[in-house]
Enzyme design. Sequence first.
Site, PDB file in Angstrom:
ATOM      1  N   CYS A  23       0.691  -1.222  -0.043  1.00 33.96           N
ATOM      2  CA  CYS A  23       0.056  -0.129   0.267  1.00 33.96           C
ATOM      3  C   CYS A  23       0.988   1.453   0.391  1.00 33.96           C
ATOM      4  O   CYS A  23       1.792   1.321  -0.700  1.00 33.96           O
ATOM      5  CB  CYS A  23      -1.224   0.218   1.013  1.00 33.96           C
ATOM      6  SG  CYS A  23      -2.553   1.046   0.807  1.00 33.96           S
ATOM      7  N   HIS A  30      -3.614  -4.698  -0.944  1.00 32.39           N
ATOM      8  CA  HIS A  30      -3.406  -5.342   1.007  1.00 32.39           C
ATOM      9  C   HIS A  30      -2.897  -6.738   0.613  1.00 32.39           C
ATOM     10  O   HIS A  30      -4.764  -7.078   0.902  1.00 32.39           O
ATOM     11  CB  HIS A  30      -4.974  -5.081   1.814  1.00 32.39           C
ATOM     12  CG  HIS A  30      -3.929  -3.073   2.117  1.00 32.39           C
ATOM     13  ND1 HIS A  30      -2.981  -3.333   3.305  1.00 32.39           N
ATOM     14  CD2 HIS A  30      -4.409  -2.198   1.745  1.00 32.39           C
ATOM     15  CE1 HIS A  30      -3.061  -1.629   3.853  1.00 32.39           C
ATOM     16  NE2 HIS A  30      -4.156  -1.217   2.701  1.00 32.39           N
ATOM     17  N   GLU A  87      -3.011  -8.952   2.800  1.00 29.34           N
ATOM     18  CA  GLU A  87      -2.750  -9.364   4.242  1.00 29.34           C
ATOM     19  C   GLU A  87      -4.956  -9.147   4.486  1.00 29.34           C
ATOM     20  O   GLU A  87      -4.797  -9.582   5.461  1.00 29.34           O
ATOM     21  CB  GLU A  87      -2.043  -8.757   5.053  1.00 29.34           C
ATOM     22  CG  GLU A  87      -2.696  -7.158   5.335  1.00 29.34           C
ATOM     23  CD  GLU A  87      -2.084  -6.068   4.755  1.00 29.34           C
ATOM     24  OE1 GLU A  87      -2.622  -5.049   5.311  1.00 29.34           O
ATOM     25  OE2 GLU A  87      -1.864  -6.309   3.385  1.00 29.34           O
TER      26      GLU A  87
END
Length: 209
Positions: free
Chosen positions: A82, A186, A188
Amino acid sequence: MEQTIAIVDYGAGNLQSVKKALDFIGVSSVITKDAGQIRDAGAVILPGVGSFADAMASMHASGLTDTVLEAAHSGRPFLGICLGLQLLFEASEESPGVVGLGVLKGEIRRIPQQDGLKVPHIGWNSLAILQPDGIFQGIPQEAYVYFVHSYYLKAERQEEVAARTQYGVRIDAAVQRGRLCATQFHPEKSGRVGLQILRNFAAMCEEDA
């Protein structure tokens, strides 16, 4: 010997969600602001949230700027996430006059306001994958990943662009140069696809084990 991934804690990163995702897939990692620990790690992740200027100020205040630059140029696996992607470039429209790390060449621009499109761009978008190797090994075309951003990359060197998406404008959503990688989205927070991207990144680290 298992290699550990250093998640750089310079005061402006979404650290715990990255750590939890790596824990979930069984990858050894440590959140650290220790320069020696970052240098010794098998791979490095540079997360980032907030503004470009605040993040660069935090990095300078942490004393880790040179350590991060060294890691990005080292040839070890390195992943910006990001704002961590944006910081690898020279500057951003978000913060005129603030100098980024300058590892990669390109422009960080504001997503233009258009009818029907909200800024910041928050949500799931599909990827056109241009480099089906590295972190995108085994990731299908049009896989969906999760974005939260108001600024986007227009890379100068299109051969370094690993994936794109569309949100009113064409967004260079990921870059890869050797084992230096970065994603605007992202991983994750991107479900199974994101976890596979993190597995692929960890596999780069294992090549040196």
